[in-house]
Design a protein around this motif. Structure first.
Motif, PDB file in Angstrom:
ATOM      1  N   ILE A 439      26.368  43.473  51.536  1.00  0.00           N
ATOM      2  CA  ILE A 439      26.320  44.617  50.608  1.00  0.00           C
ATOM      3  C   ILE A 439      26.571  44.208  49.151  1.00  0.00           C
ATOM      4  N   VAL A 440      27.476  43.252  48.970  1.00  0.00           N
ATOM      5  CA  VAL A 440      27.886  42.930  47.586  1.00  0.00           C
ATOM      6  C   VAL A 440      27.034  41.780  47.032  1.00  0.00           C
ATOM      7  N   ASP A 441      26.168  42.104  46.103  1.00  0.00           N
ATOM      8  CA  ASP A 441      25.306  41.084  45.487  1.00  0.00           C
ATOM      9  C   ASP A 441      26.117  40.190  44.559  1.00  0.00           C
ATOM     10  N   MET A 442      25.747  38.924  44.548  1.00  0.00           N
ATOM     11  CA  MET A 442      26.380  37.972  43.636  1.00  0.00           C
ATOM     12  C   MET A 442      25.350  37.575  42.575  1.00  0.00           C
ATOM     13  N   TYR A 443      25.841  37.303  41.393  1.00  0.00           N
ATOM     14  CA  TYR A 443      24.924  37.069  40.279  1.00  0.00           C
ATOM     15  C   TYR A 443      25.029  35.666  39.684  1.00  0.00           C
ATOM     16  N   LYS A 444      26.112  34.972  40.001  1.00  0.00           N
ATOM     17  CA  LYS A 444      26.299  33.644  39.400  1.00  0.00           C
ATOM     18  C   LYS A 444      26.762  32.657  40.469  1.00  0.00           C
ATOM     19  N   PRO A 445      26.480  31.362  40.248  1.00  0.00           N
ATOM     20  CA  PRO A 445      26.835  30.348  41.255  1.00  0.00           C
ATOM     21  C   PRO A 445      28.343  30.192  41.450  1.00  0.00           C
ATOM     22  N   ARG A 446      28.701  29.818  42.686  1.00  0.00           N
ATOM     23  CA  ARG A 446      30.087  29.458  43.044  1.00  0.00           C
ATOM     24  C   ARG A 446      31.094  30.572  42.755  1.00  0.00           C
ATOM     25  N   LYS A 447      30.644  31.820  42.834  1.00  0.00           N
ATOM     26  CA  LYS A 447      31.570  32.927  42.637  1.00  0.00           C
ATOM     27  C   LYS A 447      32.052  33.472  43.974  1.00  0.00           C
ATOM     28  N   ARG A 448      31.275  33.224  45.023  1.00  0.00           N
ATOM     29  CA  ARG A 448      31.669  33.768  46.327  1.00  0.00           C
ATOM     30  C   ARG A 448      32.341  32.678  47.169  1.00  0.00           C
ATOM     31  N   LEU A 449      33.588  32.921  47.546  1.00  0.00           N
ATOM     32  CA  LEU A 449      34.372  31.953  48.312  1.00  0.00           C
ATOM     33  C   LEU A 449      34.790  32.630  49.608  1.00  0.00           C
ATOM     34  N   ASP A 450      34.459  32.025  50.734  1.00  0.00           N
ATOM     35  CA  ASP A 450      34.789  32.738  51.970  1.00  0.00           C
ATOM     36  C   ASP A 450      35.200  31.810  53.106  1.00  0.00           C
ATOM     37  N   VAL A 451      35.134  32.323  54.315  1.00  0.00           N
ATOM     38  CA  VAL A 451      35.699  31.657  55.489  1.00  0.00           C
ATOM     39  C   VAL A 451      34.950  30.397  55.927  1.00  0.00           C
ATOM     40  N   GLY A 452      33.740  30.198  55.367  1.00  0.00           N
ATOM     41  CA  GLY A 452      33.027  28.937  55.541  1.00  0.00           C
ATOM     42  C   GLY A 452      32.661  28.591  56.969  1.00  0.00           C
ATOM     43  N   THR A 453      32.550  27.290  57.189  1.00  0.00           N
ATOM     44  CA  THR A 453      31.962  26.743  58.415  1.00  0.00           C
ATOM     45  C   THR A 453      32.762  27.112  59.668  1.00  0.00           C
ATOM     46  N   TRP A 454      34.045  27.219  59.551  1.00  0.00           N
ATOM     47  CA  TRP A 454      34.875  27.541  60.717  1.00  0.00           C
ATOM     48  C   TRP A 454      35.089  29.038  60.926  1.00  0.00           C
ATOM     49  N   GLY A 455      34.693  29.851  59.952  1.00  0.00           N
ATOM     50  CA  GLY A 455      35.007  31.273  60.046  1.00  0.00           C
ATOM     51  C   GLY A 455      36.505  31.492  60.119  1.00  0.00           C
ATOM     52  N   VAL A 456      37.228  30.748  59.296  1.00  0.00           N
ATOM     53  CA  VAL A 456      38.679  30.719  59.436  1.00  0.00           C
ATOM     54  C   VAL A 456      39.354  31.874  58.697  1.00  0.00           C
ATOM     55  N   MET A 457      40.285  32.526  59.367  1.00  0.00           N
ATOM     56  CA  MET A 457      41.108  33.530  58.696  1.00  0.00           C
ATOM     57  C   MET A 457      42.292  32.812  58.049  1.00  0.00           C
ATOM     58  N   GLY A 458      42.710  33.305  56.893  1.00  0.00           N
ATOM     59  CA  GLY A 458      43.891  32.745  56.245  1.00  0.00           C
ATOM     60  C   GLY A 458      43.604  32.111  54.896  1.00  0.00           C
ATOM     61  N   ILE A 459      42.319  32.037  54.532  1.00  0.00           N
ATOM     62  CA  ILE A 459      41.996  31.418  53.235  1.00  0.00           C
ATOM     63  C   ILE A 459      42.281  32.372  52.067  1.00  0.00           C
ATOM     64  N   GLY A 460      42.476  33.651  52.352  1.00  0.00           N
ATOM     65  CA  GLY A 460      42.418  34.689  51.325  1.00  0.00           C
ATOM     66  C   GLY A 460      43.257  34.469  50.082  1.00  0.00           C
ATOM     67  N   MET A 461      44.579  34.417  50.268  1.00  0.00           N
ATOM     68  CA  MET A 461      45.426  34.374  49.073  1.00  0.00           C
ATOM     69  C   MET A 461      45.434  32.971  48.444  1.00  0.00           C
ATOM     70  N   GLY A 462      45.328  31.935  49.266  1.00  0.00           N
ATOM     71  CA  GLY A 462      45.242  30.575  48.713  1.00  0.00           C
ATOM     72  C   GLY A 462      44.000  30.428  47.840  1.00  0.00           C
ATOM     73  N   PHE A 463      42.860  30.867  48.367  1.00  0.00           N
ATOM     74  CA  PHE A 463      41.612  30.809  47.579  1.00  0.00           C
ATOM     75  C   PHE A 463      41.758  31.661  46.312  1.00  0.00           C
ATOM     76  N   SER A 464      42.397  32.822  46.451  1.00  0.00           N
ATOM     77  CA  SER A 464      42.501  33.720  45.289  1.00  0.00           C
ATOM     78  C   SER A 464      43.328  33.080  44.176  1.00  0.00           C
ATOM     79  N   VAL A 465      44.436  32.471  44.574  1.00  0.00           N
ATOM     80  CA  VAL A 465      45.287  31.818  43.568  1.00  0.00           C
ATOM     81  C   VAL A 465      44.494  30.717  42.866  1.00  0.00           C
ATOM     82  N   ALA A 466      43.837  29.872  43.652  1.00  0.00           N
ATOM     83  CA  ALA A 466      43.091  28.762  43.046  1.00  0.00           C
ATOM     84  C   ALA A 466      41.938  29.281  42.193  1.00  0.00           C
ATOM     85  N   ALA A 467      41.267  30.309  42.683  1.00  0.00           N
ATOM     86  CA  ALA A 467      40.125  30.837  41.927  1.00  0.00           C
ATOM     87  C   ALA A 467      40.589  31.335  40.564  1.00  0.00           C
TER      88      ALA A 467
END
Ligand code: OXT
Ligand code: ADP
Ligand code: MG
Length: 597
Positions: A439-467
């Motif tokens: 649903i949410v369109d992205m407009y620029k590169p490397r803006k979307r960070l998610d659960v990746g190859t493992w579909g892992v839960m728990g990346i949320g706040m760590g990724f947010s802090v680093a982002a």
């Protein structure tokens, strides 16, 4: 080299002078000295590393303190796993290894999941852990936090090193950096025993022992014949498709990738973290026609994407194969830095091995100006399918049910991201992930960070802090309520560093949904549900941030707009229909269920 016999009281390692880290004051007689602590910091700084994500304690407490004094940004977390995820995504965003610093055994193990996840996702990261006394560990005599960390880390990362002598710190860090970023990026473990840190070294010798890594990720130019082979295949295609993966996003070859897509006129499909490499609204995007283009394409060019489970291993019904393991008849071109990747699942007819920047520019050079666009019937069929899906989606998004559901909440997020295309979007959950992705369109590169190859839960706040730390941009984290729970305590970290993070919890009271009951009628709730009506927003308020409970799209919109404008840490508890989700989201087929009811 002078060595200190009693590490607890290093005579040659007095207090750090106020101005300089990396130097220890010398008295009139003795030469200027340094030590392991300072050499680690100096080696990182020399190599352009300016941020460390970690959690202090024995034996690295002083390292975190001295690193901060030396001007490094030290972001201290509440749990090492989150620091590790932060480091790994910093690596993805910057092409420099993200550094995670932990204590020994349990701290190391807490960081290890993130290291393994980084390796799996091809994110460059270095986990640096202090460790206990080698002699005692090796004889298993029961040291404080005893563990053979190097041996445990090895199978989970690209490379693992241990440094025993302070004068080898420069080499250790240089090797770790090179291993993390060269070739296929990944996780590296660096073991630093407690005894190393206070070891004293003459400052001049210490300085000379450091290595500034020259060209840590050398370009890898593809062979000309491989490029030609790929172009021949592409030229003969009637229904070509380009698949962009997160390797393409990582490569930072944005302009050339866009030029390749636009000059060939080939429709493209972005994998989740490649969204925004070209704007999702681009007319060549086939994202909204995914299930049509995969089986229908005759030649598929993969750029930085693996034919793993996310692409149904390149075969089976998704690709038009008759049975679940049958080849669909496509020919594949695979552009990848790993020479071993091709043929992992199906035959790759034209592997192009090299870094994506070099490969794409070689492909562009080979294409020249007169490349014929794909047949109109192929483009027309995709457009028809896409327009139908987009119209259907628009219809769903326009509804305003009560209670709010994934669509009506994400319709708001979609508008906010559109209005703030530089904002970073972090996303995890099952339905919360899958719906956000489409649903949410992205407009620029490397803006979307998610659960990746493992579909892992728990990346949320760590990724947010680093982002937030690495980009300086506002961060929007769209979280399932279960997903959020894995790293929720880091809202304190977000408040402590006053980061512009807006967490939105799509709260349906449970894993996938919140309406399941204990079939026995017993007192325990179903394993899949949480406390009903939980007030997640109060967590953020507890640490001085802004907490909002939103039950309508209008409330959600106001809260998100305020968060972006104020840049204050904000948590929006977006209460949605507890029956709105599907078990496992879009990957229900991977979820075995008991035949016997
Ligand atoms: O073509 P069709 O018709 O098929 O339609 C597709 C597109 O064409 C269309 N589309 C569009 N239409 C219109 N407009 C636009 N713009 C548009 N764009 C696309 O939409 C559909 C779908 O498109 P998509 O998504 O591209 O296609 P598809 O077929 O879904 O793609 C396949 C995949 C595999 C590539 C894709 O589905 C994918 O990337 N999936 C990733 C899935 C994933 O990784 N999920 C997370 C793991 S689930 C599970 O493991 C969970 N756990 C267990 C657990 C985990 N993971 N980790 C740890 C450490 N412990 C435990 C847990 C605990 S999830 C979870 C928590 C869940 O609860 P939460 O509360 O957090 O979350 P809720 O579910 O919200 O409650
Ligand atoms: P996705 O999940 O988006 O499909 P994957 O993680 O499966 O992406 O694939 C990423 C691929 O990109 C990996 O095979 C990796 O080797 C490759 N890769 C990463 N960085 C580069 C680069 N700079 N040049 C070429 N290939 C790269
Ligand atoms: Mg949920």
């Amino acid at each position: 080299m002078a060595s200190v016999t009693d590490p607890a009281a290093p005579a040659a390692a007095p207090a750090t002078p106020p101005s300089g880290v990396g130097q220890i004051a010398a008295d009139a007689q003795s030469p200027e000295m340094t030590d392991g602590f300072h050499l680690v910091i100096d080696a990182l700084k020399l190599n352009g590393i300016d941020t460390i994500f970690g959690l202090p304690g024995i034996p690295i407490t002083d390292l975190t303190r001295k690193a901060q004094a030396a001007g490094l940004r030290v972001i201290s977390f509440r749990h090492e796993q989150n620091a590790g995820y932060a480091a790994s995504i910093a690596g993805f965003m910057t092409q420099r290894p993200g550094i995670c610093l932990t204590v020994s055994a349990p701290g190391f193990l807490n960081g290890l999941t993130a290291l393994a996840n980084a390796t799996t996702n091809c994110f460059p990261m270095i986990l640096i852990s202090g460790s206990s006394e080698r002699e005692v560990v090796d004889l298993q005599q029961g040291d404080y936090e005893e563990m053979d960390q190097l041996a445990i880390a090895k199978p989970l990362c690209k490379a693992a090193f241990r440094v025993l002598h302070a004068e080898d710190i420069g080499v250790g860090i240089a090797r770790a950096i090179r291993a993390a970023v060269s070739g296929r990026p990944g996780g590296v473990y660096l073991d630093l025993p407690a005894k190393l840190f206070p070891q004293a070294v003459e400052a001049e010798a210490g300085r000379k022992s450091l290595i500034k890594v020259v060209d840590p990720a050398p370009r890898q130019i593809p062979a000309q014949d491989a490029v030609q082979r790929a172009l021949e295949l592409l030229k003969g295609a009637k229904r070509p498709l380009i698949l962009l993966g997160k390797g393409a996003a990582y490569a930072q070859a944005d302009a050339d990738i866009r030029a390749l897509v636009e000059r060939t006129g080939i429709p493209y499909l972005p994998m989740s973290m490649a969204k925004g490499l070209l704007p999702d609204t681009h007319e060549q995007s086939a994202a909204a026609a995914r299930s049509y283009v995969l089986p229908a394409a005759d030649v598929v060019m993969l750029i930085g994407a693996r034919l793993n489970w996310l692409l149904s291993h390149g075969k089976g019904k998704t690709w038009g194969g008759k049975g679940s393991k049958d080849w669909g008849g496509q020919k594949f071109i695979q552009v990848d830095i790993s020479p071993q990747e091709a043929d992992s699942n199906v035959r790759i007819d034209a592997p192009v091995v090299g870094d994506i920047g070099s490969c794409v520019s070689a492909l562009l050079a080979g294409i020249g100006p007169g490349w014929a666009k794909p047949p109109a019937d192929w483009l027309g069929a995709i457009a028809e399918r896409r327009n139908k899906n987009v119209a259907k989606m628009a219809e769903t998004l326009a509804r305003n049910p009560s209670p709010m559901n994934f669509h009506s909440a994400l319709n708001v997020v979609r508008d906010i991201v559109k209005a703030n295309p530089d904002a970073m979007l972090v996303n995890e959950g099952a339905n919360a992930l899958d719906f956000t992705r489409s649903i949410v369109d992205m407009y620029k590169p490397r803006k979307r960070l998610d659960v990746g190859t493992w579909g892992v839960m728990g990346i949320g706040m760590g990724f947010s802090v680093a982002a937030a730390v690495m980009s300086g941009q506002p961060v929007i984290a769209i979280e399932g309520d279960s997903a959020f729970g894995f790293s929720g305590m880091e809202v304190e970290t977000i408040c402590r560093y006053n980061l512009p993070v807006c967490v939105v919890i799509l709260n349906n009271n449970g894993v996938y949904r919140g309406d399941e009951v204990n079939p026995t009628g017993g007192r325990d709730p179903s394993p899949l549900v949480f406390v009903k009506g939980a007030r997640y927003e109060m967590l953020m308020e507890a640490f001085g941030g802004v907490g909002v409970k939103a039950t309508t799209p209008a409330e959600l919109r106001r809260a998100m707009e305020d968060a972006i404008a104020s840049r204050r840490p904000t948590l929006v508890n977006a209460v949605i229909d507890e029956g709105a989700g599907t078990e496992s989201g879009r990957i229900t087929a991977l979820n075995p269920t008991a035949k016997k009811k």
